[in-house]
Design an enzyme around this catalytic site. Structure first.
Site, short mmCIF file in Angstrom:
data_model
loop_
_atom_site.label_atom_id
_atom_site.label_comp_id
_atom_site.label_asym_id
_atom_site.label_seq_id
_atom_site.Cartn_x
_atom_site.Cartn_y
_atom_site.Cartn_z
N ASP A 278 -3.09 -0.30 6.16
CA ASP A 278 -3.58 0.49 7.35
C ASP A 278 -4.85 0.81 7.68
OD1 ASP A 278 -3.30 2.30 5.71
OD2 ASP A 278 -1.68 3.48 6.65
N ASP B 86 0.88 -1.23 -0.16
CA ASP B 86 -0.01 -0.23 0.04
C ASP B 86 0.96 1.18 0.04
OD1 ASP B 86 -2.46 1.59 0.14
OD2 ASP B 86 -1.97 1.62 2.31
N THR C 251 0.52 4.61 0.93
CA THR C 251 0.69 5.40 2.11
C THR C 251 1.09 4.56 3.16
OG1 THR C 251 -0.86 6.97 1.27
CG2 THR C 251 -0.74 7.10 3.55
#
Length: 774
Positions: free
Chosen positions: A528, A296, A298
């Site tokens: 996240d 991912d 970010t």
């Protein structure tokens, strides 16, 4: 219904006294009681106790020594698991999320076990509900109950609706009054039947468990058959008991089970010290086998600290007008994600009051508010516009190529999750993020270890590709915009072609992971947020940041307590150390198991007694298996995992077992007939030659050799020789300083290494290589 000032301290104490307090999060480790029970109450321990009782009847008390080995093994297992438990529990507490609770004296942050009935919880996007509740205030939220129902479709909720524990917010925020806590909550009433991610699959543990299952079936019948055959062949009951006991304890590879569980527990403890929480021990092995890592953007490639770079006015808007519109819209929506925080921290709030809010959703990739000034939305232009004007598309692509995350602010004629009506883009919002420190070195290491890196993000693919290139990810120019596809997508073709996937929805993330798995890859996924949950559950290994959402952390196999992805290098190395070392030493344990099973079958049909007594197996087990494997299993070994576990084990274990059986038959048949050796003498030579074969196997297992490993093998060989010289009577061994015996056994000892090598070559090339070990 309570007012929104929250409970007083007195009301909290009253509810605690009445047992209306929530329960803590489930522990990742077993209780002390369960650890003792699991290590003590095993099938093999029961067999050992029964055999020990039978040996006691014979009066040969020194043959009870095998129980000492079993007791030491069990004690080590208990000690190491408790030691690991304490470290993991400490790390669990550090990574555990807190909840915002409104009390009379203001807002407090509490762990879930401090929440009481009627408390007011302020829930945000990504939070998992720890209690059942009633929504007292919200501008609109969406709830995902997939952890409970298995259905991932978000459910819209408004003020007055009820919500259940175990679900989590995928958009919006709300004030929720706790209505059922503790054992009365919905998630606890299911009694463990809640659907969640499947347990991590472990090739290592599965293979060992298959071995144990087979032995569980054969060991008792085989032992009983051997015992009966001894009696029919005129052995005394005592001789039959001792021979059968030696055969059965030889079949039990209890040290292998211990070594595997202890190695994983020690690795989990080591990782906890490095600020990595392991939620499932087999996941350590799982990551060691990973060959595709989905990233991912970010929080993994970038730091996640977003900043507004600038606003780009369109449609004749001035920069000042645009600031007011963006500031009014973002504050009216009330989202608290990273993007919303980056905008609201630098843009003034004009105080617009929303009539209706559509909170941000990863599937929609936009959020909006209806106010007296009009309907305004902020989000990804590809998802807000039915058709993109060429000039606007070129402008967005140019900013994305510079590495900016490009959002747009637009006015709409409608505001519903499925229909925005006519959309007028008023301006572009350029967000920048920084490459995480040490990202280049971390990704280079993974790529050098043949782990393919794939970037899966909800952002513009050009932006993501730019950042991936700066982070040193190979083939980052191979990018695809997932928003350009309809429902009919050939995911297998996409994963074979592209490295960077942009504008990916949560459902598409899961499908990409499944596509890699279909072609045989072992996939790890980082994330996240709530948009990563489906992919984290599907992946073979899920990795979440402690700073991320509670829902993502509850699904992941690993939680990075400091949200530092560099820590995954430690996990990769720990996994490889465990798998490589267990694979290396498992053959030493299985040699004894294999030759014990083979000899038991053979001696059922022979007149002579079983070649060993229980006490005679102790020096073989301790000096050629127990002590050396302890040191070899702790050795740093970070090589890439070589392949199939059983094939690697059998390359050494099968030839060694064949050699042992061959030498024992030669000793029993030739030595007993041609050299007139009695049972005590043939038994002594059987121990001598079995130990020699196992020492050769140890030498091969220890490769590549270095000074320390050579010293270890020589030390074990020296101790083995000393037992025959000085402690023969203790282990029921005859003196080997006998000319007639020496004339027989010295040539056999000299032939051990070349015979082992010959058998290994024949078995390895003509038999083992042809077997499908899957």
């Amino acid at each position: 219904m309570l007012n929104l000032t929250g409970l007083t301290a007195k009301q909290v104490q009253q509810r605690i006294a009445a047992g209306q307090q929530n329960e803590p999060a489930p522990s990742l480790t077993r209780s002390i009681k369960d650890i003792f029970r699991a290590n003590l109450l095993t099938w093999f321990n029961l067999i050992n106790l029964v055999l020990g009782a039978l040996v006691l009847i014979t009066g040969s008390y020194k043959n009870e020594l095998f129980l000492g080995v079993a007791i030491v093994n069990t004690a080590i297992g208990i000690f190491q698991e408790i030691r690991s438990k304490r470290q993991i529990d400490k790390m669990s507490l550090l990574s555990e999320s807190t909840y915002e609770v409104q009390r009379e004296n203001g807002m407090v942050e509490l762990h879930q076990d401090a929440i009481v009935q009627d408390d007011l919880l302020i829930m945000h996007r990504g939070d998992q509900l720890p209690v059942d509740g009633l929504i007292l205030a919200t501008q609109g939220i969406e709830i995902d109950e997939s952890l409970i129902t298995g259905e991932a479709t978000p459910i819209s909720k408004v003020t007055g609706d009820s919500v259940v524990s175990g679900s989590f917010l995928v958009s919006g925020q709300a004030t929720v009054q706790a209505t059922h806590v503790g054992t009365k909550s919905f998630i606890n009433s299911l009694s463990g039947e809640v659907q969640s991610g499947e347990s991590t699959n472990s090739q290592l543990l599965n293979t060992i468990n298959r071995i144990i299952k087979i032995l569980t079936i054969v060991i008792v019948p085989l032992g009983a058959a051997l015992f009966i055959s001894r009696l029919f062949n005129h052995s005394t009951i005592d001789q039959a008991i001792l021979g059968t006991t030696a055969a059965m304890i030889g079949m039990i590879p209890e040290g292998l089970v211990l070594l595997t569980s202890v190695s994983l527990a020690v690795s989990a403890m080591n990782l906890a010290r490095r600020r990595v929480l392991v939620r499932e021990l087999p996941a350590i092995e799982g990551l060691a086998r990973v060959d595709v890592l989905g990233l991912d953007k970010t929080g993994t490639i970038t730091s996640g600290r977003l900043q507004l770079n600038k606003l780009v006015p369109l449609d004749n808007q001035s920069i000042e007008q645009l600031k007011v519109i963006v500031g009014g819209t973002i504050n009216a929506i009330g989202d608290d994600n990273e993007t919303a925080q980056a905008l609201s921290s630098v843009l003034a709030d004009p105080g617009w009051q929303p009539n209706r809010v559509v909170p941000f959703s990863s599937a929609r990739k936009w959020s909006g508010a209806s106010t007296s000034q009009g309907n305004y939305v902020i989000g990804a232009p590809e998802f807000m516009l039915k058709t993109m004007p060429d000039e606007l598309a070129q402008q967005i692509e140019g900013h994305a190529a510079d590495g900016f995350r490009v959002l747009c602010i637009a006015q709409t004629t409608q505001l519903s999750p499925d229909d925005l009506g006519d959309v007028t883009v008023l301006g572009l919002i350029l967000i920048e993020d920084e490459i995480r420190e040490n990202a280049v070195e971390t990704f280079r290491y993974f790529q050098n270890q043949d782990v393919a890196l794939k970037v899966i993000s909800g952002d513009n693919p050009t932006t993501v590709a730019n950042i991936a290139a700066r982070a040193g990810i190979k083939h980052s120019d191979q990018l695809i915009d997932m928003s350009s596809f309809s429902d009919d997508i050939d995911y297998d073709q996409l994963v074979a072609t592209y490295t960077v996937f942009g504008r990916v929805t949560p459902a598409q993330k899961k499908q990409l992971v499944m596509a890699w798995q279909r072609v045989g890859h072992t996939v790890a996924m980082t994330g996240d947020g709530v948009n990563d949950i489906l992919a984290l559950r599907q992946a073979d290994c899920g990795i979440a940041m402690a700073s991320g959402s509670e829902a993502a952390k509850s699904i992941a196999d690993f939680v990075l307590v400091d949200s530092n992805f560099d820590a995954m290098l430690n996990v990769l190395n720990e996994g490889r150390r465990v798998v490589n070392n267990i694979e290396r030493v498992a053959s030493l344990f299985l040699i004894k198991t294999m030759y014990s099973v083979a000899l038991s079958l053979i001696f059922i049909f022979m007149i002579n007694g079983y070649p060993f007594q229980p006490i005679q197996l102790t020096p073989i087990s301790v000096l050629t298996v127990g002590i050396p494997t302890f040191f070899l299993a702790l050795e740093p070994n970070y090589q890439r995992i070589s392949g199939q576990f059983m094939k690697q084990v059998m390359v050494i274990a099968a030839p060694a077992a064949v050699c042992v059986v061959t030498y024992i038959l030669v000793v029993d048949l030739v030595g007993g007939v041609q050299f007139n050796l009695n049972y005590a003498e043939t038994s002594t030579l059987s121990v001598l030659l079995t130990g020699a074969v196992c020492l050769v196997a140890l030498l091969m297992v220890a490769r590549p050799l270095n000074r320390l490993k050579i010293s270890l093998v020589l030390l074990m060989a020296g101790c083995f020789a000393l037992i025959f010289i000085f402690f023969g009577k203790l282990f029921s061994l005859e003196s080997i300083f006998n000319v007639q015996m020496a004339f027989f056994y010295v040539p056999l000892l000299a032939s051990v290494y070349p015979f082992f090598y010959l058998v290994q070559e024949i078995l390895g090339k003509r038999v083992l290589a042809r077997i499908n070990w899957r």
